[in-house]
Design a protein around this motif. Structure first.
Motif, mmCIF file in Angstrom:
data_model
loop_
_atom_site.group_PDB
_atom_site.id
_atom_site.type_symbol
_atom_site.label_atom_id
_atom_site.label_comp_id
_atom_site.label_asym_id
_atom_site.label_seq_id
_atom_site.Cartn_x
_atom_site.Cartn_y
_atom_site.Cartn_z
ATOM 1 N N CYS A 103 48.516 -14.455 42.920
ATOM 2 C CA CYS A 103 48.028 -14.499 41.550
ATOM 3 C C CYS A 103 48.924 -13.582 40.723
ATOM 4 C CB CYS A 103 46.581 -14.028 41.475
ATOM 5 S SG CYS A 103 45.946 -14.041 39.786
ATOM 6 N N GLU A 104 49.502 -14.123 39.675
ATOM 7 C CA GLU A 104 50.421 -13.360 38.823
ATOM 8 C C GLU A 104 49.729 -12.755 37.601
ATOM 9 O OE1 GLU A 104 53.459 -12.628 39.600
ATOM 10 O OE2 GLU A 104 53.648 -13.926 41.345
ATOM 11 N N THR A 105 48.399 -12.822 37.547
ATOM 12 C CA THR A 105 47.669 -12.232 36.438
ATOM 13 C C THR A 105 47.801 -10.712 36.509
ATOM 14 O OG1 THR A 105 46.099 -14.057 36.481
ATOM 15 C CG2 THR A 105 45.402 -12.051 35.341
ATOM 16 N N PRO A 106 48.207 -10.054 35.416
ATOM 17 C CA PRO A 106 48.339 -8.592 35.448
ATOM 18 C C PRO A 106 47.028 -7.928 35.874
ATOM 19 C CG PRO A 106 49.348 -9.466 33.465
ATOM 20 C CD PRO A 106 48.631 -10.617 34.128
ATOM 21 N N GLY A 107 47.143 -7.021 36.831
ATOM 22 C CA GLY A 107 45.984 -6.301 37.316
ATOM 23 C C GLY A 107 45.251 -6.956 38.468
ATOM 24 N N CYS A 108 45.572 -8.201 38.809
ATOM 25 C CA CYS A 108 44.875 -8.876 39.903
ATOM 26 C C CYS A 108 45.668 -8.707 41.202
ATOM 27 C CB CYS A 108 44.647 -10.346 39.593
ATOM 28 S SG CYS A 108 43.713 -11.203 40.906
ATOM 29 N N GLY A 109 46.779 -9.416 41.342
ATOM 30 C CA GLY A 109 47.623 -9.282 42.522
ATOM 31 C C GLY A 109 47.038 -9.848 43.796
ATOM 32 N N HIS A 110 45.978 -10.629 43.708
ATOM 33 C CA HIS A 110 45.379 -11.231 44.897
ATOM 34 C C HIS A 110 46.371 -12.206 45.520
ATOM 35 C CE1 HIS A 110 42.360 -14.087 46.811
ATOM 36 N NE2 HIS A 110 42.232 -12.957 47.479
ATOM 37 N N HIS A 111 46.360 -12.314 46.833
ATOM 38 C CA HIS A 111 47.220 -13.270 47.515
ATOM 39 C C HIS A 111 46.521 -13.802 48.744
ATOM 40 C CE1 HIS A 111 48.373 -10.298 50.626
ATOM 41 N NE2 HIS A 111 48.236 -9.440 49.628
ATOM 42 N N ALA A 112 46.935 -14.983 49.162
ATOM 43 C CA ALA A 112 46.343 -15.612 50.339
ATOM 44 C C ALA A 112 47.392 -16.470 51.024
ATOM 45 C CB ALA A 112 45.156 -16.480 49.924
ATOM 46 N N ALA A 113 47.221 -16.629 52.336
ATOM 47 C CA ALA A 113 48.113 -17.485 53.113
ATOM 48 C C ALA A 113 47.729 -18.938 52.863
ATOM 49 C CB ALA A 113 47.986 -17.155 54.590
ATOM 50 N N LEU A 114 48.733 -19.788 52.755
ATOM 51 C CA LEU A 114 48.511 -21.199 52.466
ATOM 52 C C LEU A 114 49.327 -22.044 53.437
ATOM 53 C CD1 LEU A 114 47.312 -23.297 50.445
ATOM 54 C CD2 LEU A 114 49.420 -23.066 49.159
ATOM 55 N N PRO A 115 48.672 -22.724 54.396
ATOM 56 C CA PRO A 115 49.423 -23.586 55.309
ATOM 57 C C PRO A 115 49.940 -24.818 54.565
ATOM 58 C CG PRO A 115 47.077 -23.719 55.766
ATOM 59 C CD PRO A 115 47.254 -22.688 54.694
ATOM 60 N N LEU A 116 51.113 -25.295 54.945
ATOM 61 C CA LEU A 116 51.722 -26.429 54.242
ATOM 62 C C LEU A 116 51.286 -27.790 54.787
ATOM 63 C CD1 LEU A 116 55.317 -24.999 53.801
ATOM 64 C CD2 LEU A 116 53.530 -25.206 52.079
ATOM 65 N N ALA A 117 50.855 -27.863 56.043
ATOM 66 C CA ALA A 117 50.505 -29.156 56.655
ATOM 67 C C ALA A 117 49.413 -29.904 55.889
ATOM 68 C CB ALA A 117 50.113 -28.952 58.112
ATOM 69 N N PRO A 118 48.302 -29.271 55.483
ATOM 70 C CA PRO A 118 47.291 -30.013 54.726
ATOM 71 C C PRO A 118 47.808 -30.538 53.385
ATOM 72 C CG PRO A 118 46.388 -27.939 55.517
ATOM 73 C CD PRO A 118 47.851 -27.924 55.791
ATOM 74 N N LEU A 119 48.704 -29.791 52.754
ATOM 75 C CA LEU A 119 49.260 -30.237 51.475
ATOM 76 C C LEU A 119 50.176 -31.433 51.668
ATOM 77 C CD1 LEU A 119 50.124 -26.750 49.971
ATOM 78 C CD2 LEU A 119 48.033 -28.088 49.708
ATOM 79 N N LEU A 120 50.943 -31.427 52.750
ATOM 80 C CA LEU A 120 51.816 -32.560 53.050
ATOM 81 C C LEU A 120 50.985 -33.809 53.322
ATOM 82 C CD1 LEU A 120 54.458 -30.766 55.246
ATOM 83 C CD2 LEU A 120 54.904 -31.913 53.080
ATOM 84 N N ARG A 121 49.854 -33.645 54.024
ATOM 85 C CA ARG A 121 48.981 -34.805 54.294
ATOM 86 C C ARG A 121 48.329 -35.305 53.009
ATOM 87 N NH1 ARG A 121 47.659 -31.878 58.926
ATOM 88 N NH2 ARG A 121 45.771 -31.050 57.975
#
Length: 113
Positions: free
Chosen positions: A45-63
């Motif tokens: 998340c690029e919102t100033p003050g947030c900085g939250h991040h999460a892992a995102l696997p690519l296989a479900p997006l490809l499907r």
């Protein structure tokens, strides 16, 4: 008085080549992204003050979207689960120096906290 001899001439060496990435082709599709990453990316998340991040696997997006889906969709199709804003970007997993790519974090899954 000290002996102030002129400095010795240095050998003229050719300039050192700059490090070049082995693949400089732009990453335009999800298939290109999957080929260049270890199967997952970090969504930040690029919102100033947030900085939250999460892992995102690519296989479900490809499907779901197919290999020809634009990589730019990853920047526009997700919303931060902490602040709710749609201001995300993707980042490559760390390479940990000589130990190879960072493994997918089992405890951190998109949307789970």
């Amino acid at each position: 008085m000290a002996n102030l001899a002129p400095p010795l001439p240095r050998a003229i060496l050719p300039p050192m080549p700059r490090h070049r990435h082995p693949n400089t082709a732009p990453i335009l599709t999800l298939a290109d992204l999957a080929a260049s990453m270890p199967g997952w990316v970090r969504l930040w998340c690029e919102t100033p003050g947030c900085g939250h991040h999460a892992a995102l696997p690519l296989a479900p997006l490809l499907r779901r979207w197919g290999p020809d889906a634009p990589r730019a969709w990853l920047d526009t199709r997700f919303r931060c689960s902490r602040c709710g804003r749609a201001n995300t970007s993707i980042r490559a997993p760390s390479n940990h120096g000589s130990h190879g790519p960072e493994p997918f974090p089992d405890s951190v899954v998109l949307g789970a906290e």
